[in-house]
Motif scaffolding. Structure first.
Motif, PDB file in Angstrom:
ATOM      1  N   ASN A 137       0.906  -1.094  -0.194  1.00 40.70           N
ATOM      2  CA  ASN A 137      -0.031   0.004  -0.039  1.00 40.70           C
ATOM      3  C   ASN A 137       0.614   1.273   0.066  1.00 40.70           C
ATOM      4  N   GLU A 138       1.386   1.552  -1.397  1.00 41.21           N
ATOM      5  CA  GLU A 138       2.444   2.714  -1.279  1.00 41.21           C
ATOM      6  C   GLU A 138       2.033   3.775  -2.179  1.00 41.21           C
ATOM      7  N   ILE A 139       2.197   4.804  -1.992  1.00 39.86           N
ATOM      8  CA  ILE A 139       2.339   6.018  -2.806  1.00 39.86           C
ATOM      9  C   ILE A 139       3.439   6.257  -4.028  1.00 39.86           C
ATOM     10  N   TRP A 140       3.073   6.160  -5.319  1.00 47.32           N
ATOM     11  CA  TRP A 140       3.915   6.316  -6.269  1.00 47.32           C
ATOM     12  C   TRP A 140       4.144   7.437  -6.997  1.00 47.32           C
ATOM     13  N   VAL A 141       5.209   7.953  -6.943  1.00 47.15           N
ATOM     14  CA  VAL A 141       5.338   9.189  -7.948  1.00 47.15           C
ATOM     15  C   VAL A 141       5.830   8.924  -9.257  1.00 47.15           C
ATOM     16  N   VAL A 168      10.839  14.834  -4.186  1.00 47.13           N
ATOM     17  CA  VAL A 168       9.391  14.912  -3.623  1.00 47.13           C
ATOM     18  C   VAL A 168       8.941  13.518  -2.924  1.00 47.13           C
ATOM     19  N   ALA A 169       9.439  12.583  -3.767  1.00 47.76           N
ATOM     20  CA  ALA A 169       9.221  11.185  -2.780  1.00 47.76           C
ATOM     21  C   ALA A 169       9.961  10.976  -1.654  1.00 47.76           C
ATOM     22  N   GLN A 170      11.157  11.505  -1.803  1.00 47.58           N
ATOM     23  CA  GLN A 170      11.947  11.310  -0.621  1.00 47.58           C
ATOM     24  C   GLN A 170      11.592  11.965   0.760  1.00 47.58           C
ATOM     25  N   ARG A 171      11.095  13.297   0.280  1.00 44.82           N
ATOM     26  CA  ARG A 171      10.624  14.233   1.453  1.00 44.82           C
ATOM     27  C   ARG A 171       9.428  13.453   1.910  1.00 44.82           C
ATOM     28  N   ALA A 172       8.426  13.110   1.130  1.00 47.96           N
ATOM     29  CA  ALA A 172       6.946  12.813   1.544  1.00 47.96           C
ATOM     30  C   ALA A 172       7.194  11.383   2.405  1.00 47.96           C
ATOM     31  N   ASP A 228       5.086  26.687  -6.811  1.00 52.29           N
ATOM     32  CA  ASP A 228       6.134  25.800  -6.176  1.00 52.29           C
ATOM     33  C   ASP A 228       5.763  24.468  -6.143  1.00 52.29           C
ATOM     34  N   GLU A 229       6.410  23.690  -7.482  1.00 50.38           N
ATOM     35  CA  GLU A 229       5.814  22.342  -7.561  1.00 50.38           C
ATOM     36  C   GLU A 229       6.325  21.420  -6.522  1.00 50.38           C
ATOM     37  N   TYR A 230       7.027  21.900  -5.297  1.00 43.70           N
ATOM     38  CA  TYR A 230       7.506  20.991  -4.449  1.00 43.70           C
ATOM     39  C   TYR A 230       6.049  20.925  -3.352  1.00 43.70           C
ATOM     40  N   ASP A 231       5.632  22.006  -3.271  1.00 42.27           N
ATOM     41  CA  ASP A 231       4.580  22.192  -2.528  1.00 42.27           C
ATOM     42  C   ASP A 231       3.494  21.579  -2.875  1.00 42.27           C
ATOM     43  N   ALA A 232       3.154  22.113  -4.036  1.00 43.91           N
ATOM     44  CA  ALA A 232       2.007  21.410  -4.953  1.00 43.91           C
ATOM     45  C   ALA A 232       2.127  19.603  -4.813  1.00 43.91           C
ATOM     46  N   ALA A 233       2.964  19.465  -5.031  1.00 44.04           N
ATOM     47  CA  ALA A 233       3.363  17.861  -4.939  1.00 44.04           C
ATOM     48  C   ALA A 233       3.077  17.209  -3.567  1.00 44.04           C
ATOM     49  N   ALA A 234       3.484  18.188  -2.574  1.00 44.05           N
ATOM     50  CA  ALA A 234       3.562  17.716  -0.951  1.00 44.05           C
ATOM     51  C   ALA A 234       2.126  17.626  -0.620  1.00 44.05           C
ATOM     52  N   GLU A 272      -2.982  14.368   0.546  1.00 42.03           N
ATOM     53  CA  GLU A 272      -4.149  14.166   0.129  1.00 42.03           C
ATOM     54  C   GLU A 272      -4.526  12.437  -0.194  1.00 42.03           C
ATOM     55  N   LEU A 273      -3.376  11.728  -0.815  1.00 42.62           N
ATOM     56  CA  LEU A 273      -3.529  10.646  -1.337  1.00 42.62           C
ATOM     57  C   LEU A 273      -3.247   9.653  -0.060  1.00 42.62           C
ATOM     58  N   VAL A 274      -2.242  10.086   0.765  1.00 37.94           N
ATOM     59  CA  VAL A 274      -1.935   9.459   2.065  1.00 37.94           C
ATOM     60  C   VAL A 274      -3.184   9.339   2.824  1.00 37.94           C
ATOM     61  N   ALA A 275      -3.961  10.504   2.971  1.00 39.02           N
ATOM     62  CA  ALA A 275      -5.071  10.263   3.838  1.00 39.02           C
ATOM     63  C   ALA A 275      -6.195   9.613   3.383  1.00 39.02           C
ATOM     64  N   ILE A 276      -6.163   9.202   2.155  1.00 43.81           N
ATOM     65  CA  ILE A 276      -7.158   8.109   1.658  1.00 43.81           C
ATOM     66  C   ILE A 276      -6.426   6.459   1.910  1.00 43.81           C
ATOM     67  N   ALA A 277      -5.139   6.315   1.468  1.00 43.83           N
ATOM     68  CA  ALA A 277      -4.580   5.215   1.565  1.00 43.83           C
ATOM     69  C   ALA A 277      -4.395   4.897   3.004  1.00 43.83           C
ATOM     70  N   ALA A 278      -4.237   5.641   3.817  1.00 46.94           N
ATOM     71  CA  ALA A 278      -4.071   5.203   5.248  1.00 46.94           C
ATOM     72  C   ALA A 278      -5.212   4.574   5.853  1.00 46.94           C
ATOM     73  N   GLN A 279      -6.507   4.636   5.177  1.00 48.19           N
ATOM     74  CA  GLN A 279      -7.535   4.137   5.622  1.00 48.19           C
ATOM     75  C   GLN A 279      -7.670   2.549   5.227  1.00 48.19           C
ATOM     76  N   ASP A 280      -6.889   1.988   4.020  1.00 46.26           N
ATOM     77  CA  ASP A 280      -6.587   0.767   3.807  1.00 46.26           C
ATOM     78  C   ASP A 280      -6.194  -0.178   4.754  1.00 46.26           C
ATOM     79  N   GLN A 281      -6.535  -1.505   4.855  1.00 50.56           N
ATOM     80  CA  GLN A 281      -6.062  -2.299   5.848  1.00 50.56           C
ATOM     81  C   GLN A 281      -5.941  -3.757   5.058  1.00 50.56           C
ATOM     82  N   ARG A 282      -4.780  -4.518   5.544  1.00 50.00           N
ATOM     83  CA  ARG A 282      -4.768  -5.825   5.198  1.00 50.00           C
ATOM     84  C   ARG A 282      -5.950  -6.728   5.582  1.00 50.00           C
ATOM     85  N   GLU A 283      -6.230  -7.700   4.390  1.00 46.20           N
ATOM     86  CA  GLU A 283      -6.991  -8.638   4.672  1.00 46.20           C
ATOM     87  C   GLU A 283      -6.686  -9.946   4.255  1.00 46.20           C
TER      88      GLU A 283
END
Length: 505
Positions: free
Chosen positions: A135-139, A153-157, A240-246, A251-262
């Motif tokens: 369950n990763e975020i891909w850039v 961007v990915a390293q900072r996130a 600022d592309e870095y701020d926009a990407a962050a 937003e994506l993490v807020a969604i993905a963090a709800q996912d759980q393994r089953e």
């Protein structure tokens, strides 16, 4: 013979192994010295000259011009008389491969599949019904101009969201602009397919703005059901592309963090099948073992993907016999001949493979390499043939268009939908892909020498038998599919490579 044979199950480790009963050669499991007496299927012979591990020794006399068989199939033609005990390799054996050729539709009855067992893993179920092992975020950058930006961007996130998702990873590449026609289409198709991976809980598509591979057009290629997990940022349009990407990643993490393994069964597994740095033992140990796993997964209703089209040349009829229907057969014939034409149009022989490392490891001709390589596909019927950048469409075994290049083909497997890849190797490689990429050593020496690269020692097939080795490997696969790190992930080996086939402007 109708089917590729399985690895022999031996009670004790011999000096050599001969697969087909009529094979003219056997493969050395250790270095053999000149003058040694060895046993081959109950008969003694004298080794005529030094023979390295993984190389072939003649077990009967072979006349010049006669076909030489291994795996029960010809792997080439003898260029001179070969005596019992002689080394059989590039100095006395040549390929029989030809260019495009006709093939007859001659299907065989599928081999009955064994019950796969009640194997389970814990994965992430997606809205489209697929199941991810991560369950990763891909850039994903649309173009090489923002490749380094995407990495930063990915390293900072990743540091910011370390506990909320499995990882935040960028997949830089140099393409996306100065491409035309089919070449550009292939890049866009591949990236859109990657963005649809079940292992991505969210995807940031990051563009520059002026590139040929436009963000809006790329997004249109992603299935509608996946787009709620995708955000886009154009660097030229952002203050600022870095701020926009962050902000987009937050937003994506807020969604993905709800996912759980089953807990799910093997029907939810999508396994890529790959080999690289092969040696003479690949077709005896790791590849048949991967084939057994492919059979277990497909018998359970899951999906397995075989690729590396140049590395089925000489063994393609084994797959054609297993085509589920005439359409699959016709698609496979078209793909094989199209790939041969690709070589010919560039002035290259279709038999240029094996690589220098393959040759040093004991593989002489492409037929020999291919007969070992196709064993990764097991014995299941071939259900589908996919073009480069296409995604899985149906359960069972599929064949995917891609070259043999390790980085390009592992990327294509991940884009097609593989959530874990099994990668056999006799020479070793640290290479990884966007998904967990398990390295299976074909021999004990490699497994002992490179433990930081190797996830499983497949040479135990010769010690314990294929069944026991498959049980052990499936245990490892389920653990990694459930979240345990593969070696490539621990080592930060997570890369993509895109197949470039056209001109660069």
């Amino acid at each position: 013979m109708d089917h590729a044979p399985e690895t022999l199950v031996l009670p004790t480790l011999p000096d050599v192994v001969r697969i087909g009963p009529n094979d003219a050669v056997a493969v050395a499991l250790r270095a053999l010295e000149a003058g040694e007496r060895i046993d081959v299927a109950g008969a003694a012979l004298t080794v005529a000259e030094p023979i390295a591990r993984g190389h072939k020794v003649a077990v009967r006399s072979i006349r010049a011009g006669a076909p030489v068989h291994r795996y029960g199939w010809p792997i080439g033609t003898a260029t001179r008389d070969i005596g019992v005990g002689d080394h059989v390799h590039s100095h006395n054996l040549v390929t029989n491969l030809r260019a495009e050729e006709p093939y007859d539709y001659a299907p065989i009855a599928p081999r009955p599949q064994r019950a796969p067992g009640d194997w389970r893993f814990r994965g992430y179920r997606r809205a489209d019904g697929s199941v991810g092992t991560r369950n990763e975020i891909w850039v994903i950058p649309t173009v090489g101009c923002v490749a380094r930006t995407a990495e930063r961007v990915a390293q900072r996130a990743a540091a910011r969201h370390r506990e909320q998702v499995d990882d935040v990873v960028a997949f830089p590449h140099p393409l996306g602009c100065s491409q035309l026609g089919d070449d550009l289409d292939g890049t866009a198709r591949l990236l859109a397919a990657l963005a649809s991976s079940p292992n991505a809980g969210g995807v940031l598509l990051m563009g520059l703005g002026c590139e040929e591979n436009q963000l809006a057009a790329l997004l249109e290629r992603v299935p509608q059901g996946r787009r709620d997990r995708i955000r886009t940022v154009g660097a030229q349009m952002s203050v600022d592309e870095y701020d926009a990407a962050a902000q987009a990643i937050d937003e994506l993490v807020a969604i993905a963090a709800q996912d759980q393994r089953e807990e799910v069964g093997l029907a939810a597994l999508r396994v890529g099948l790959k080999c690289g740095g092969s040696d003479g033992l690949s077709g005896l140990t790791a590849n048949p073992l991967i084939g057994r796993i492919a059979d277990m997964v497909t018998a359970a209703g899951g999906q397995a993907i075989l690729t590396e089209i140049p590395e089925i040349f000489g063994a393609e009829r084994l797959l054609m016999q297993r085509a589920a229907n005439r359409q699959v057969f016709d698609d496979l014939v078209a793909l094989v001949n199209r790939f041969k034409r690709y070589f010919i149009d560039h002035g290259e022989p279709i038999s240029e493979n094996p690589s220098p490392g393959n040759v040093a490891g004991g593989i002489t001709t492409l037929e020999e390499k291919s007969l070992g390589a196709v064993q990764k596909g097991g014995h299941a019927p071939l259900m589908d043939v996919l073009g480069y950048g296409e995604r899985l469409r149906r359960p069972g075994l599929s064949l995917l268009e891609a070259p043999g290049n390790d980085a390009v083909s592992t990327t294509a497997l991940a884009a097609a939908g593989a959530t874990i890849t099994l990668f056999s190797t006799g020479r070793g490689t640290p290479l990884g892909s966007p998904v967990p990429t398990l390295k299976l050593a074909t021999n004990h020496e490699l497994a002992a020498r490179k433990p930081a690269w190797i996830d499983f020692d497949a040479a135990r097939v010769l010690d314990d038998g294929l069944d026991a080795a498959a049980e052990a490997l499936m245990t490892r696969i389920c653990a990694i599919a459930s979240g345990e790190s593969a070696r490539n992930e621990r080592n930060g080996e997570r890369d993509i490579a895109i197949w470039k086939r056209g001109v660069t402007l």
